[in-house]
Design a protein around this motif. Sequence first.
Motif, PDB file in Angstrom:
ATOM      1  N   PRO A  55      -3.726  -6.112  42.776  1.00 23.54           N
ATOM      2  CA  PRO A  55      -2.793  -5.522  43.740  1.00 23.54           C
ATOM      3  C   PRO A  55      -1.325  -5.605  43.315  1.00 23.54           C
ATOM      4  CG  PRO A  55      -4.471  -6.742  44.905  1.00 23.54           C
ATOM      5  CD  PRO A  55      -4.647  -7.046  43.434  1.00 23.54           C
ATOM      6  N   VAL A  58      -0.707  -2.757  41.032  1.00 30.07           N
ATOM      7  CA  VAL A  58      -0.729  -1.496  41.774  1.00 30.07           C
ATOM      8  C   VAL A  58       0.625  -1.284  42.444  1.00 30.07           C
ATOM      9  CG1 VAL A  58      -1.755  -0.294  43.757  1.00 30.07           C
ATOM     10  CG2 VAL A  58      -3.233  -1.483  42.113  1.00 30.07           C
ATOM     11  N   LYS A  88     -10.825   1.964  42.666  1.00 28.50           N
ATOM     12  CA  LYS A  88     -10.752   2.822  43.858  1.00 28.50           C
ATOM     13  C   LYS A  88     -10.516   1.992  45.128  1.00 28.50           C
ATOM     14  CE  LYS A  88     -13.396   6.678  42.048  1.00 28.50           C
ATOM     15  NZ  LYS A  88     -14.710   7.321  41.940  1.00 28.50           N
ATOM     16  N   HIS A  90      -8.817  -0.544  45.433  1.00 33.08           N
ATOM     17  CA  HIS A  90      -7.432  -1.049  45.453  1.00 33.08           C
ATOM     18  C   HIS A  90      -6.398   0.040  45.178  1.00 33.08           C
ATOM     19  CE1 HIS A  90      -8.226  -5.315  46.050  1.00 33.08           C
ATOM     20  NE2 HIS A  90      -9.338  -5.088  45.383  1.00 33.08           N
ATOM     21  N   ASN A  91      -6.810   1.299  45.281  1.00 33.01           N
ATOM     22  CA  ASN A  91      -5.885   2.425  45.068  1.00 33.01           C
ATOM     23  C   ASN A  91      -5.144   2.313  43.739  1.00 33.01           C
ATOM     24  OD1 ASN A  91      -6.437   3.605  47.685  1.00 33.01           O
ATOM     25  ND2 ASN A  91      -5.256   1.916  48.532  1.00 33.01           N
ATOM     26  N   ALA A  92      -5.877   2.000  42.690  1.00 34.58           N
ATOM     27  CA  ALA A  92      -5.287   1.758  41.368  1.00 34.58           C
ATOM     28  C   ALA A  92      -5.272   3.024  40.510  1.00 34.58           C
ATOM     29  CB  ALA A  92      -6.051   0.635  40.663  1.00 34.58           C
ATOM     30  N   GLU A  93      -4.865   4.142  41.096  1.00 30.97           N
ATOM     31  CA  GLU A  93      -4.871   5.419  40.376  1.00 30.97           C
ATOM     32  C   GLU A  93      -3.983   5.416  39.141  1.00 30.97           C
ATOM     33  OE1 GLU A  93      -3.932   5.345  43.723  1.00 30.97           O
ATOM     34  OE2 GLU A  93      -5.876   5.893  44.577  1.00 30.97           O
ATOM     35  N   GLN A  94      -2.921   4.605  39.145  1.00 27.35           N
ATOM     36  CA  GLN A  94      -1.993   4.573  38.013  1.00 27.35           C
ATOM     37  C   GLN A  94      -2.402   3.581  36.930  1.00 27.35           C
ATOM     38  OE1 GLN A  94       2.287   5.087  38.696  1.00 27.35           O
ATOM     39  NE2 GLN A  94       1.836   4.698  40.854  1.00 27.35           N
TER      40      GLN A  94
END
Length: 158
Positions: A55, A58, A88, A90-94
């Motif tokens: 996190p 992120v 996904k 943890h919204n780790a798109e970058q």
Amino acid sequence: MAIQAGERLPNIELQVMGSNGPEKVQTGDLFAGKRVVLFAVPGAFTPTCSAAHLPGFVVDADKLKAKGVDSIICTSVNDTFVMDAWGKAHNAEQIVMLADGLAEFAKAVGLTQDRTASQMGIRSQRYAMIVNDGVVEVLNIDEKGLETTSSEAILAAL
């Protein structure tokens, strides 16, 4: 012996999740011509890794990129499906979620730990590094906690 600052990362074939499933990637290609932050965790979905380590990267991805980082890569001794699901969650798109399912990269850089006593097998140590065109500039290893491997510590080192 662990890889040191000034040394070139080994070229190992690992996997990332692509649009049609797992895809093979060469670590040499991931680092060539780029300044990269690579951080490793003992395991996806484990307490410290999920609550703080991933996190932090992120949240700080834009700050890292503003300091000249081209790519942020997270690796763990987990399979591609687990790494993808964890990213996904943890919204780790970058962040590139790099699966080192057989611990080949961790072994090649000399940064493994034996967690067989807790039924986890051979795992990666917790570390973070700054890599420039495949050469390690900074390597921080934490035995416990996130004192030197957090996104904040890496931001301070850039």
